[in-house]
Write an enzyme that holds these catalytic residues in place. Sequence first.
Site, PDB file in Angstrom:
ATOM      1  N   GLN A  68      -5.115 -16.968   0.892  1.00 51.28           N
ATOM      2  CA  GLN A  68      -4.791 -17.316   2.278  1.00 51.28           C
ATOM      3  C   GLN A  68      -4.870 -16.100   3.189  1.00 51.28           C
ATOM      4  O   GLN A  68      -5.337 -16.198   4.330  1.00 51.28           O
ATOM      5  CB  GLN A  68      -3.403 -17.941   2.364  1.00 51.28           C
ATOM      6  CG  GLN A  68      -2.996 -18.262   3.804  1.00 51.28           C
ATOM      7  CD  GLN A  68      -1.990 -19.378   3.888  1.00 51.28           C
ATOM      8  OE1 GLN A  68      -2.248 -20.487   3.463  1.00 51.28           O
ATOM      9  NE2 GLN A  68      -0.836 -19.082   4.453  1.00 51.28           N
ATOM     10  N   GLU A  69      -4.406 -14.955   2.708  1.00 51.35           N
ATOM     11  CA  GLU A  69      -4.500 -13.734   3.509  1.00 51.35           C
ATOM     12  C   GLU A  69      -5.958 -13.445   3.862  1.00 51.35           C
ATOM     13  O   GLU A  69      -6.284 -13.131   5.015  1.00 51.35           O
ATOM     14  CB  GLU A  69      -3.915 -12.554   2.738  1.00 51.35           C
ATOM     15  CG  GLU A  69      -4.069 -11.214   3.446  1.00 51.35           C
ATOM     16  CD  GLU A  69      -3.469 -10.051   2.683  1.00 51.35           C
ATOM     17  OE1 GLU A  69      -3.604  -8.909   3.155  1.00 51.35           O
ATOM     18  OE2 GLU A  69      -2.859 -10.282   1.610  1.00 51.35           O
ATOM     19  N   THR A  77       0.819  -1.214   0.000  1.00 50.73           N
ATOM     20  CA  THR A  77       0.000   0.000   0.000  1.00 50.73           C
ATOM     21  C   THR A  77       0.852   1.262   0.000  1.00 50.73           C
ATOM     22  O   THR A  77       1.838   1.376   0.736  1.00 50.73           O
ATOM     23  CB  THR A  77      -0.918   0.006   1.229  1.00 50.73           C
ATOM     24  OG1 THR A  77      -1.693  -1.179   1.239  1.00 50.73           O
ATOM     25  CG2 THR A  77      -1.843   1.213   1.208  1.00 50.73           C
ATOM     26  N   ALA A  83      -2.093   4.740  -3.504  1.00 48.83           N
ATOM     27  CA  ALA A  83      -2.536   3.468  -4.105  1.00 48.83           C
ATOM     28  C   ALA A  83      -2.841   2.472  -3.008  1.00 48.83           C
ATOM     29  O   ALA A  83      -1.941   2.038  -2.295  1.00 48.83           O
ATOM     30  CB  ALA A  83      -1.461   2.922  -5.045  1.00 48.83           C
ATOM     31  N   GLN A 142     -37.971  -9.350  25.456  1.00 45.96           N
ATOM     32  CA  GLN A 142     -38.061 -10.056  24.182  1.00 45.96           C
ATOM     33  C   GLN A 142     -37.127  -9.463  23.134  1.00 45.96           C
ATOM     34  O   GLN A 142     -36.494 -10.191  22.360  1.00 45.96           O
ATOM     35  CB  GLN A 142     -39.497 -10.033  23.659  1.00 45.96           C
ATOM     36  CG  GLN A 142     -39.681 -10.881  22.393  1.00 45.96           C
ATOM     37  CD  GLN A 142     -41.075 -10.774  21.821  1.00 45.96           C
ATOM     38  OE1 GLN A 142     -41.489  -9.694  21.409  1.00 45.96           O
ATOM     39  NE2 GLN A 142     -41.809 -11.896  21.815  1.00 45.96           N
ATOM     40  N   ARG A 163     -27.036  -8.028  33.833  1.00 44.16           N
ATOM     41  CA  ARG A 163     -27.420  -6.617  33.904  1.00 44.16           C
ATOM     42  C   ARG A 163     -28.941  -6.498  34.051  1.00 44.16           C
ATOM     43  O   ARG A 163     -29.702  -7.119  33.302  1.00 44.16           O
ATOM     44  CB  ARG A 163     -26.956  -5.902  32.636  1.00 44.16           C
ATOM     45  CG  ARG A 163     -27.367  -4.440  32.537  1.00 44.16           C
ATOM     46  CD  ARG A 163     -26.623  -3.576  33.506  1.00 44.16           C
ATOM     47  NE  ARG A 163     -26.906  -2.167  33.248  1.00 44.16           N
ATOM     48  CZ  ARG A 163     -26.604  -1.191  34.092  1.00 44.16           C
ATOM     49  NH1 ARG A 163     -26.016  -1.476  35.248  1.00 44.16           N
ATOM     50  NH2 ARG A 163     -26.883   0.058  33.789  1.00 44.16           N
ATOM     51  N   SER A 175      -5.796  -0.625  -2.891  1.00 46.07           N
ATOM     52  CA  SER A 175      -5.987  -1.946  -3.495  1.00 46.07           C
ATOM     53  C   SER A 175      -5.570  -1.980  -4.965  1.00 46.07           C
ATOM     54  O   SER A 175      -5.561  -3.051  -5.574  1.00 46.07           O
ATOM     55  CB  SER A 175      -7.465  -2.350  -3.375  1.00 46.07           C
ATOM     56  OG  SER A 175      -7.861  -2.411  -2.029  1.00 46.07           O
ATOM     57  N   PHE A 195       0.634   2.469   5.947  1.00 45.53           N
ATOM     58  CA  PHE A 195      -0.241   1.477   6.600  1.00 45.53           C
ATOM     59  C   PHE A 195       0.429   0.101   6.662  1.00 45.53           C
ATOM     60  O   PHE A 195      -0.236  -0.925   6.502  1.00 45.53           O
ATOM     61  CB  PHE A 195      -1.598   1.353   5.881  1.00 45.53           C
ATOM     62  CG  PHE A 195      -2.326   2.650   5.668  1.00 45.53           C
ATOM     63  CD1 PHE A 195      -2.311   3.646   6.636  1.00 45.53           C
ATOM     64  CD2 PHE A 195      -3.025   2.879   4.496  1.00 45.53           C
ATOM     65  CE1 PHE A 195      -2.991   4.844   6.440  1.00 45.53           C
ATOM     66  CE2 PHE A 195      -3.708   4.065   4.286  1.00 45.53           C
ATOM     67  CZ  PHE A 195      -3.689   5.053   5.267  1.00 45.53           C
ATOM     68  N   GLY A 198      -6.520  -6.183   3.502  1.00 46.83           N
ATOM     69  CA  GLY A 198      -6.625  -7.461   2.809  1.00 46.83           C
ATOM     70  C   GLY A 198      -7.561  -7.406   1.613  1.00 46.83           C
ATOM     71  O   GLY A 198      -7.917  -8.440   1.051  1.00 46.83           O
TER      72      GLY A 198
END
Length: 380
Positions: A242-243, A127, A131, A280, A269, A133, A157, A364
């Site tokens: 796999q990632e 990354t 740019a 409900q 609670r 993906s 990143f 990813g």
Amino acid sequence: MERQIYTAEHEAFRDTVRTFLAKEVLPHYEQWERDGITSRAVWLAAGRQGLLGLAVDEEYGGGGNPDFRYSAVLGEEFARAGVSGLAVGLHNDIVGPYLTGLATEEQKRRWLPGFCSGETITAIAMTEPGAGSDLQGIRTTAEDKGDHFLLNGAKTFISNGILADLVVVAAKTTPEGGAHGLSLLVVERGAEGFERGRNLDKIGQKSQDTAELFFHDVRVPKENLLGERDGAFLHLMTNLAQERMAIAVAAITAAEHLVEITSTYVKEREAFGRPLSRLQHIRFEIAEMATECAVTRAFLDRCIADHAEGKLDAVHASMAKWWATELQKRTADRCLQLHGGYGYMNEYPVAKAFTDGRIQTIYGGTTEIMKEIIGRSLLG
């Protein structure tokens, strides 16, 4: 429903992972969150415990077992413990396949022993500021200078960006080739001209060091070319399934755990003189989330089994990734709401899960990219 994809050996490995987390990670995790980075010592501990390089051949110090189900167990337990900052999954499941599948024998001898021991922490740098993906948008260049490449550019990143000793960098080696003119170069810690920017301030996963990386006339030896020159696009596409599976596994596990802790919370609670679980609306909320998780788990387990046998394709991996991560996002939001004001407090696990998990639909490959992959496969 009883899960059917794991054997007794997988469950024994699960016990090992839980022991490691209880002893080496959880006692220190809050401090790492404050520091914005994990310790190198925990990586060494993971190596000693055999949690790094699960699929790496034993001759290099790895586990010698390519069965993805072991990686899935590891990812599930890390997600259940809420320790997303320790990016062992990135190291094993994302960077690892590039080293085991593309490295020469000499490169394997150089890099894999440290990879498995925890002495060598890894990252992958695709990354860029302009740019995400879009691989065609990569501007980082690697100019052939005979015995080396001259690397120039910037990445952002990058998970493990501060700690990483080896960074697999995607760069243009044939500028006019677009996405098909990219190569993978391994840049090692200490390379002249390789600089790390700030440890980025994120809304979640605070202990996961995420950095900007800068390359100014970095001389990368030809011996550090990973795979084929101009072959990065194919290499990247091969390993993305796999990632995405690793991310999906963490996502469904996190969603299931959120439903578990929220179910406990609403039973304890009280509001208007009785437990929230007696209302409900609350029961319907829990019922809906539990059902969504159960249905998603059935699909994910099938994908895990298929991937362990080498049968999972990119389309089903994309389906798993977008569906499970969007489910995690929705579940975190609904569970936080059921906690009321306490859900907004960092001391409650649901608050951390809400911020830590938000990135899951982005990295990813974004949800939108996943849908595009699926749509193209169906419609051409």
